[in-house]
Design a protein around this motif. Structure first.
Motif, PDB file in Angstrom:
ATOM      1  N   GLU A  14      44.609  14.594  12.818  1.00 40.21           N
ATOM      2  CA  GLU A  14      44.500  15.415  11.819  1.00 40.21           C
ATOM      3  C   GLU A  14      45.992  15.815  11.260  1.00 40.21           C
ATOM      4  O   GLU A  14      46.107  17.176  11.260  1.00 40.21           O
ATOM      5  CB  GLU A  14      43.488  16.436  12.061  1.00 40.21           C
ATOM      6  N   THR A  67      40.744  12.020  11.372  1.00 43.71           N
ATOM      7  CA  THR A  67      40.588  13.181  10.444  1.00 43.71           C
ATOM      8  C   THR A  67      39.133  13.241   9.932  1.00 43.71           C
ATOM      9  O   THR A  67      38.342  12.423  10.469  1.00 43.71           O
ATOM     10  CB  THR A  67      41.194  12.472   8.966  1.00 43.71           C
ATOM     11  N   HIS A  68      39.079  14.450   9.270  1.00 46.63           N
ATOM     12  CA  HIS A  68      37.444  14.765   8.682  1.00 46.63           C
ATOM     13  C   HIS A  68      37.376  14.485   7.319  1.00 46.63           C
ATOM     14  O   HIS A  68      36.321  14.549   6.945  1.00 46.63           O
ATOM     15  CB  HIS A  68      37.115  16.052   9.184  1.00 46.63           C
ATOM     16  N   ALA A 106      40.702   8.907   4.810  1.00 48.19           N
ATOM     17  CA  ALA A 106      40.293   7.774   5.263  1.00 48.19           C
ATOM     18  C   ALA A 106      40.513   6.609   4.232  1.00 48.19           C
ATOM     19  O   ALA A 106      41.068   5.507   4.606  1.00 48.19           O
ATOM     20  CB  ALA A 106      38.835   7.791   5.994  1.00 48.19           C
ATOM     21  N   LEU A 122      36.820   8.752  11.561  1.00 44.63           N
ATOM     22  CA  LEU A 122      36.237   9.839  10.354  1.00 44.63           C
ATOM     23  C   LEU A 122      35.087  10.341  10.981  1.00 44.63           C
ATOM     24  O   LEU A 122      34.087   9.456  11.391  1.00 44.63           O
ATOM     25  CB  LEU A 122      36.241   8.894   9.200  1.00 44.63           C
ATOM     26  N   LYS A 146      35.686  11.970  17.472  1.00 44.77           N
ATOM     27  CA  LYS A 146      36.810  11.137  17.135  1.00 44.77           C
ATOM     28  C   LYS A 146      37.976  11.677  18.005  1.00 44.77           C
ATOM     29  O   LYS A 146      38.915  10.790  18.297  1.00 44.77           O
ATOM     30  CB  LYS A 146      37.004  11.555  15.607  1.00 44.77           C
ATOM     31  N   VAL A 148      37.739   1.527   8.797  1.00 47.05           N
ATOM     32  CA  VAL A 148      37.294   3.139   9.041  1.00 47.05           C
ATOM     33  C   VAL A 148      36.416   3.009  10.045  1.00 47.05           C
ATOM     34  O   VAL A 148      35.560   2.132   9.969  1.00 47.05           O
ATOM     35  CB  VAL A 148      36.910   3.749   7.690  1.00 47.05           C
ATOM     36  N   GLN A 195      37.616  12.202   3.974  1.00 47.40           N
ATOM     37  CA  GLN A 195      37.313  11.169   3.758  1.00 47.40           C
ATOM     38  C   GLN A 195      38.136  10.419   2.772  1.00 47.40           C
ATOM     39  O   GLN A 195      38.494   9.315   2.707  1.00 47.40           O
ATOM     40  CB  GLN A 195      35.672  10.899   3.356  1.00 47.40           C
ATOM     41  N   VAL A 215      41.437   4.120  11.026  1.00 52.07           N
ATOM     42  CA  VAL A 215      41.159   5.724  10.945  1.00 52.07           C
ATOM     43  C   VAL A 215      39.622   6.006  11.498  1.00 52.07           C
ATOM     44  O   VAL A 215      38.576   5.514  11.361  1.00 52.07           O
ATOM     45  CB  VAL A 215      40.728   6.162   9.359  1.00 52.07           C
TER      46      VAL A 215
END
Length: 348
Positions: free
Chosen positions: A159, A191-192, A197, A35, A42, A204, A194, A33
């Motif tokens: 995402e 992804t943003h 993630a 993040l 990202k 990560v 957490q 991931v």
């Protein structure tokens, strides 16, 4: 299956640096991931892997083969976007089958492969519907099935859950986790969030402004953040960070005093998690007034104003108090995190 090697890749647009010197090997069948907040690089990193962006510098190697000069269609990767990207004029069955037609896969195998992919994401009852007749969660599952049917070496997911409501996000996240276990395909997931993630990843990569801040398992990143940025980004709520000074092993800040620390004298940032603080009936290491009380069902989350600091504390579900009441709590010395006040880097 495929190992991905990113050898010091960078992406620049003029003087703007989108990704700086990204160096990492993603193991075969690993779920990695990427993040970070918006604009951290990202998605750009993932698009370079896909071939949708050219790397300014560095090498991208998939399954032992340098792919920098290969078109996206020749890299054997499948992408799932947050926008679904479905064709509205054809039904779910044909949307899932479309990659097989484009790649001229033997038509005799199409039905079996489409039905297998549909079963994996529980879409068998929706195959003859058009995308407009589906919910957001169902459309995202169609996008997943369309990626699965290709049987690629690498999955790239940008995402994919961000357009879903909270309940659908949880159920679709579980589905992706199960698919990852079942398919055993190398996956890069952007992804943003957490929570996504922490729940999905084998490892990560936390990014900020195009630079990798830390790489590790979710547990490693949660338990030993490399700097204050990672500490503040990982965890819900984020780690408490209090600026103060250590003198002869005692940390002192606003309404905070914690002794027994094995660290040199100087300005530091002290960190601890909300769940690591223990409420006390008498004045303790940290004292302040209740600012907010949030009932979570299994616990009670408190925001405490300690001098100029706002501190999060997790109490039991039976905790009762009023906003404005004075509270005290302590933090075990052995779980305190110390960071350099100037650089933000972790102090060993």
């Amino acid at each position: 299956m495929a190992e991905i090697q990113l050898r010091n890749i960078s992406k620049r647009w003029g003087s703007f640096v989108g990704v700086a010197n990204f160096d990492l090997t993603i193991a075969d069948r690993e779920f990695l991931v990427l993040l970070g907040p918006s604009g951290c690089g990202k998605t750009t990193t993932m698009r370079m892997i896909a071939g949708l962006e050219d790397a300014t510098e560095g090498d991208i190697i998939i399954d032992g083969k340098r792919v920098n000069n290969l078109d996206p269609k020749d890299r054997d990767v499948a992408m799932v976007f947050q926008s679904y990207g479905l064709y509205p004029h054809i039904d779910v069955y044909e949307n899932i089958r479309f990659p097989l037609k484009v790649r001229k896969v033997d038509p005799a195998t199409h039905d079996e492969r489409v039905m297998r992919a549909a079963r994996m994401v529980e879409l068998e009852d929706f195959l003859h519907r058009k995308p407009a007749e589906l919910s957001g969660g169902q459309r995202q599952r169609v996008a997943l099935a369309r990626a699965i049917v290709r049987e690629p070496n690498v999955f790239l997911m940008d995402e994919p859950l961000s357009n879903l409501d909270a309940k659908l996000r949880v159920s679709t996240r579980a589905q992706i986790k199960n698919l990852s276990h079942e398919l055993q395909v190398t996956t890069v997931y952007v992804t943003h969030d957490q929570v996504e993630a922490m729940t999905l990843a084998d490892r990560v990569v936390v990014m900020k402004k195009g630079v990798v801040q830390q790489v590790g398992s979710p547990t490693e990143i949660y338990d030993r953040p490399a700097n204050t940025f990672v500490a503040s980004f990982i965890g819900s709520p984020a780690m408490n960070l209090i600026t103060g000074r250590i003198t002869h092993g005692t940390f002192a800040g606003h309404n905070v005093e914690i002794g027994g620390l094995d660290a040199p004298d100087g300005e530091v940032v002290l960190g601890f998690r909300a769940e690591d603080a223990a409420l006390s009936d008498v004045p303790a290491q940290i004292n302040g007034r209740l600012y907010t009380i949030e009932l979570l069902g299994d616990a009670t989350m408190l925001a405490v104003r300690a001098g100029r600091e706002m501190v999060s504390v997790k109490a039991g579900k039976e905790f009762r108090a009023e906003i404005g009441d004075r509270v005290s709590f302590s933090v075990p010395t052995n779980i305190c995190h110390l960071f350099d006040a100037g650089t933000g880097e972790r102090i060993a």
